[in-house]
Design a protein around this motif. Structure first.
Motif, PDB file in Angstrom:
ATOM      1  N   ASP A  34      -4.572   4.416  -4.932  1.00 40.85           N
ATOM      2  CA  ASP A  34      -4.362   5.299  -6.027  1.00 40.85           C
ATOM      3  C   ASP A  34      -3.852   6.300  -4.609  1.00 40.85           C
ATOM      4  O   ASP A  34      -2.849   7.318  -4.533  1.00 40.85           O
ATOM      5  CB  ASP A  34      -4.295   6.421  -7.104  1.00 40.85           C
ATOM      6  CG  ASP A  34      -4.573   5.477  -8.433  1.00 40.85           C
ATOM      7  OD1 ASP A  34      -3.545   4.649  -8.463  1.00 40.85           O
ATOM      8  OD2 ASP A  34      -4.848   5.249  -9.043  1.00 40.85           O
ATOM      9  N   GLU A  35      -4.896   6.285  -3.513  1.00 37.31           N
ATOM     10  CA  GLU A  35      -5.122   7.291  -2.264  1.00 37.31           C
ATOM     11  C   GLU A  35      -4.242   6.418  -1.182  1.00 37.31           C
ATOM     12  O   GLU A  35      -4.236   7.248  -0.226  1.00 37.31           O
ATOM     13  CB  GLU A  35      -5.898   7.386  -2.718  1.00 37.31           C
ATOM     14  CG  GLU A  35      -6.919   8.964  -3.320  1.00 37.31           C
ATOM     15  CD  GLU A  35      -7.832   8.242  -4.374  1.00 37.31           C
ATOM     16  OE1 GLU A  35      -8.056   7.506  -4.523  1.00 37.31           O
ATOM     17  OE2 GLU A  35      -7.493   8.510  -5.568  1.00 37.31           O
ATOM     18  N   SER A  36      -3.958   4.594  -0.966  1.00 44.57           N
ATOM     19  CA  SER A  36      -3.580   5.045  -0.461  1.00 44.57           C
ATOM     20  C   SER A  36      -2.007   4.464  -0.042  1.00 44.57           C
ATOM     21  O   SER A  36      -1.521   4.531  -1.949  1.00 44.57           O
ATOM     22  CB  SER A  36      -4.155   3.271  -0.150  1.00 44.57           C
ATOM     23  OG  SER A  36      -5.727   4.090   0.109  1.00 44.57           O
ATOM     24  N   LYS A  37      -1.476   3.931   0.816  1.00 37.40           N
ATOM     25  CA  LYS A  37      -0.211   3.601   0.956  1.00 37.40           C
ATOM     26  C   LYS A  37       0.619   3.307   1.870  1.00 37.40           C
ATOM     27  O   LYS A  37      -0.009   2.813   2.576  1.00 37.40           O
ATOM     28  CB  LYS A  37       0.495   5.224   0.939  1.00 37.40           C
ATOM     29  CG  LYS A  37       2.013   5.725   1.266  1.00 37.40           C
ATOM     30  CD  LYS A  37       2.853   6.918   1.815  1.00 37.40           C
ATOM     31  CE  LYS A  37       4.209   7.234   0.859  1.00 37.40           C
ATOM     32  NZ  LYS A  37       4.773   8.394   1.427  1.00 37.40           N
ATOM     33  N   VAL A  38       1.400   2.161   1.576  1.00 34.98           N
ATOM     34  CA  VAL A  38       1.218   1.293   2.653  1.00 34.98           C
ATOM     35  C   VAL A  38       3.565   1.650   2.194  1.00 34.98           C
ATOM     36  O   VAL A  38       3.567   1.511   1.093  1.00 34.98           O
ATOM     37  CB  VAL A  38       1.691  -0.103   2.103  1.00 34.98           C
ATOM     38  CG1 VAL A  38       1.847  -1.041   2.948  1.00 34.98           C
ATOM     39  CG2 VAL A  38       0.107  -0.605   1.646  1.00 34.98           C
ATOM     40  N   VAL A  39       3.799   1.823   3.856  1.00 32.72           N
ATOM     41  CA  VAL A  39       5.211   2.063   4.112  1.00 32.72           C
ATOM     42  C   VAL A  39       6.101   1.101   4.991  1.00 32.72           C
ATOM     43  O   VAL A  39       5.296   0.610   5.298  1.00 32.72           O
ATOM     44  CB  VAL A  39       5.410   3.457   4.054  1.00 32.72           C
ATOM     45  CG1 VAL A  39       7.266   3.516   4.926  1.00 32.72           C
ATOM     46  CG2 VAL A  39       5.220   4.595   3.580  1.00 32.72           C
ATOM     47  N   TRP A  40       7.281   0.001   4.502  1.00 27.72           N
ATOM     48  CA  TRP A  40       7.694  -0.842   4.608  1.00 27.72           C
ATOM     49  C   TRP A  40       9.210  -0.026   5.445  1.00 27.72           C
ATOM     50  O   TRP A  40       9.377   0.834   5.268  1.00 27.72           O
ATOM     51  CB  TRP A  40       7.520  -1.951   4.065  1.00 27.72           C
ATOM     52  CG  TRP A  40       9.060  -1.690   3.062  1.00 27.72           C
ATOM     53  CD1 TRP A  40       8.790  -1.244   1.526  1.00 27.72           C
ATOM     54  CD2 TRP A  40       9.897  -1.716   2.838  1.00 27.72           C
ATOM     55  NE1 TRP A  40       9.748  -0.851   0.853  1.00 27.72           N
ATOM     56  CE2 TRP A  40      10.980  -1.093   1.785  1.00 27.72           C
ATOM     57  CE3 TRP A  40      11.733  -1.797   4.208  1.00 27.72           C
ATOM     58  CZ2 TRP A  40      12.346  -1.104   1.122  1.00 27.72           C
ATOM     59  CZ3 TRP A  40      12.535  -1.985   3.701  1.00 27.72           C
ATOM     60  CH2 TRP A  40      12.719  -1.090   2.150  1.00 27.72           C
ATOM     61  N   LYS A  41       9.327  -0.763   6.399  1.00 28.95           N
ATOM     62  CA  LYS A  41      10.752  -0.487   7.299  1.00 28.95           C
ATOM     63  C   LYS A  41      11.296  -1.160   8.247  1.00 28.95           C
ATOM     64  O   LYS A  41      10.958  -2.821   8.625  1.00 28.95           O
ATOM     65  CB  LYS A  41      10.591   0.750   8.101  1.00 28.95           C
ATOM     66  CG  LYS A  41      11.775   1.301   9.291  1.00 28.95           C
ATOM     67  CD  LYS A  41      11.515   2.579   9.367  1.00 28.95           C
ATOM     68  CE  LYS A  41      12.909   3.644  10.141  1.00 28.95           C
ATOM     69  NZ  LYS A  41      12.745   4.565  11.234  1.00 28.95           N
ATOM     70  N   GLY A  42      12.802  -2.333   7.715  1.00 26.02           N
ATOM     71  CA  GLY A  42      13.540  -2.833   7.346  1.00 26.02           C
ATOM     72  C   GLY A  42      14.710  -2.189   8.675  1.00 26.02           C
ATOM     73  O   GLY A  42      14.785  -1.496   8.215  1.00 26.02           O
ATOM     74  N   TYR A  43      14.828  -3.413   9.362  1.00 29.73           N
ATOM     75  CA  TYR A  43      15.725  -2.798  10.639  1.00 29.73           C
ATOM     76  C   TYR A  43      16.946  -3.864  10.423  1.00 29.73           C
ATOM     77  O   TYR A  43      17.078  -4.841  10.080  1.00 29.73           O
ATOM     78  CB  TYR A  43      15.916  -2.740  11.843  1.00 29.73           C
ATOM     79  CG  TYR A  43      14.366  -1.987  12.076  1.00 29.73           C
ATOM     80  CD1 TYR A  43      14.162  -0.431  12.273  1.00 29.73           C
ATOM     81  CD2 TYR A  43      12.936  -2.836  12.262  1.00 29.73           C
ATOM     82  CE1 TYR A  43      13.472   0.401  12.513  1.00 29.73           C
ATOM     83  CE2 TYR A  43      11.882  -1.899  12.248  1.00 29.73           C
ATOM     84  CZ  TYR A  43      11.873  -0.344  12.418  1.00 29.73           C
ATOM     85  OH  TYR A  43      10.794   0.409  12.331  1.00 29.73           O
ATOM     86  N   LYS A  44      17.971  -3.095  10.538  1.00 29.41           N
ATOM     87  CA  LYS A  44      19.413  -3.572  10.672  1.00 29.41           C
ATOM     88  C   LYS A  44      20.258  -3.363  11.966  1.00 29.41           C
ATOM     89  O   LYS A  44      20.244  -2.390  12.890  1.00 29.41           O
ATOM     90  CB  LYS A  44      20.629  -4.136   9.262  1.00 29.41           C
ATOM     91  CG  LYS A  44      20.189  -2.933   8.852  1.00 29.41           C
ATOM     92  CD  LYS A  44      21.602  -2.519   7.637  1.00 29.41           C
ATOM     93  CE  LYS A  44      21.831  -1.108   6.851  1.00 29.41           C
ATOM     94  NZ  LYS A  44      22.389  -1.615   5.806  1.00 29.41           N
ATOM     95  N   VAL A  45      21.446  -3.700  12.010  1.00 29.60           N
ATOM     96  CA  VAL A  45      22.156  -3.445  13.213  1.00 29.60           C
ATOM     97  C   VAL A  45      22.626  -2.500  12.868  1.00 29.60           C
ATOM     98  O   VAL A  45      22.596  -1.301  14.423  1.00 29.60           O
ATOM     99  CB  VAL A  45      23.298  -4.574  13.366  1.00 29.60           C
ATOM    100  CG1 VAL A  45      24.159  -4.238  14.657  1.00 29.60           C
ATOM    101  CG2 VAL A  45      22.974  -5.521  13.993  1.00 29.60           C
ATOM    102  N   THR A  46      23.144  -2.006  12.338  1.00 30.85           N
ATOM    103  CA  THR A  46      24.004  -0.149  11.431  1.00 30.85           C
ATOM    104  C   THR A  46      23.344   0.366  11.446  1.00 30.85           C
ATOM    105  O   THR A  46      23.277   1.423  10.852  1.00 30.85           O
ATOM    106  CB  THR A  46      24.970  -0.761  10.651  1.00 30.85           C
ATOM    107  OG1 THR A  46      24.252  -1.648   9.428  1.00 30.85           O
ATOM    108  CG2 THR A  46      26.397  -2.149  11.414  1.00 30.85           C
ATOM    109  N   GLY A  47      21.556   0.272  10.753  1.00 27.16           N
ATOM    110  CA  GLY A  47      20.969   1.126  10.366  1.00 27.16           C
ATOM    111  C   GLY A  47      19.425   0.728  10.339  1.00 27.16           C
ATOM    112  O   GLY A  47      18.908  -0.559  10.803  1.00 27.16           O
TER     113      GLY A  47
END
Length: 192
Positions: A34-47
């Motif tokens: 509950d105190e930990s966090k995993v963030v993902w980020k994906g990329y495409k040509v337009t953003g």
């Protein structure tokens, strides 16, 4: 004098043998989900798009305050976007859970198992491990930093190694501005 030297040699020998057979205790520290966090980020040509994903379970293993191992299970059914709202959020979240991407119905979890940990700085470690997504396992190397009861890391993952080829320029021609880049980022802030 000879007796003193013999005694010193004997004491040194006994100390060396004793140290050789002394087991160093490993301590497993559970991740506070509950105190930990995993963030993902994906990329495409337009953003890009980003979101979060929950840790189902995880731990880090220490030996005399040095990181020596760890493993994590990620609940793939929790993957969601945080940069969209309403209808578009629903569409993206559903698509990420579909077989085009992570296929969470058949693959509800992903895992990371540390195989080798090497100190690479004052609070930093280089980790070689096995990452499993959609039932496919591949080696991955990354750096993790430990500060007290917190750890941070960032991983770059090539989705195509896990059979996620949707709109990948590596597999499909003429995608132009519809292409989605093969690599995505995972950033974890952990407490234990």
């Amino acid at each position: 004098m000879k007796n003193t030297v013999k005694k010193l040699v004997f004491v040194a020998f006994v100390a060396l043998v004793s140290a050789s057979f002394t087991n160093i205790e490993k301590e497993t520290k559970e991740i506070k989900k509950d105190e930990s966090k995993v963030v993902w980020k994906g990329y495409k040509v337009t953003g890009s798009h980003e979101g979060t994903i929950a840790i189902q379970s995880g731990n880090l293993v220490f030996e005399e305050d040095k990181l020596v191992g760890g493993e994590f299970v990620i609940d793939m059914t929790t993957i969601n976007s945080t940069d969209l709202q309403g209808e578009y959020k629903g569409k993206l979240d559903g698509h990420l859970k579909s077989d085009d991407f992570f296929g969470v119905t058949n693959h509800p979890t992903a895992s990371l198992v540390f195989k080798e940990v090497t100190a690479s700085g004052k609070n930093a470690y280089t980790v070689s491990g096995d990452l499993t997504i959609k039932g496919k396992t591949n080696p991955i190397t990354f750096v993790i930093s430990i500060y007290g009861n917190k750890a941070t890391t960032s991983l770059k993952v090539d989705r195509t190694k896990y059979g996620i080829e949707y709109k990948s320029g590596s597999f499909f021609d003429d995608l132009k501005d519809k292409a989605i880049y093969d690599e995505f980022d995972l950033v974890a802030d952990l407490e234990f």
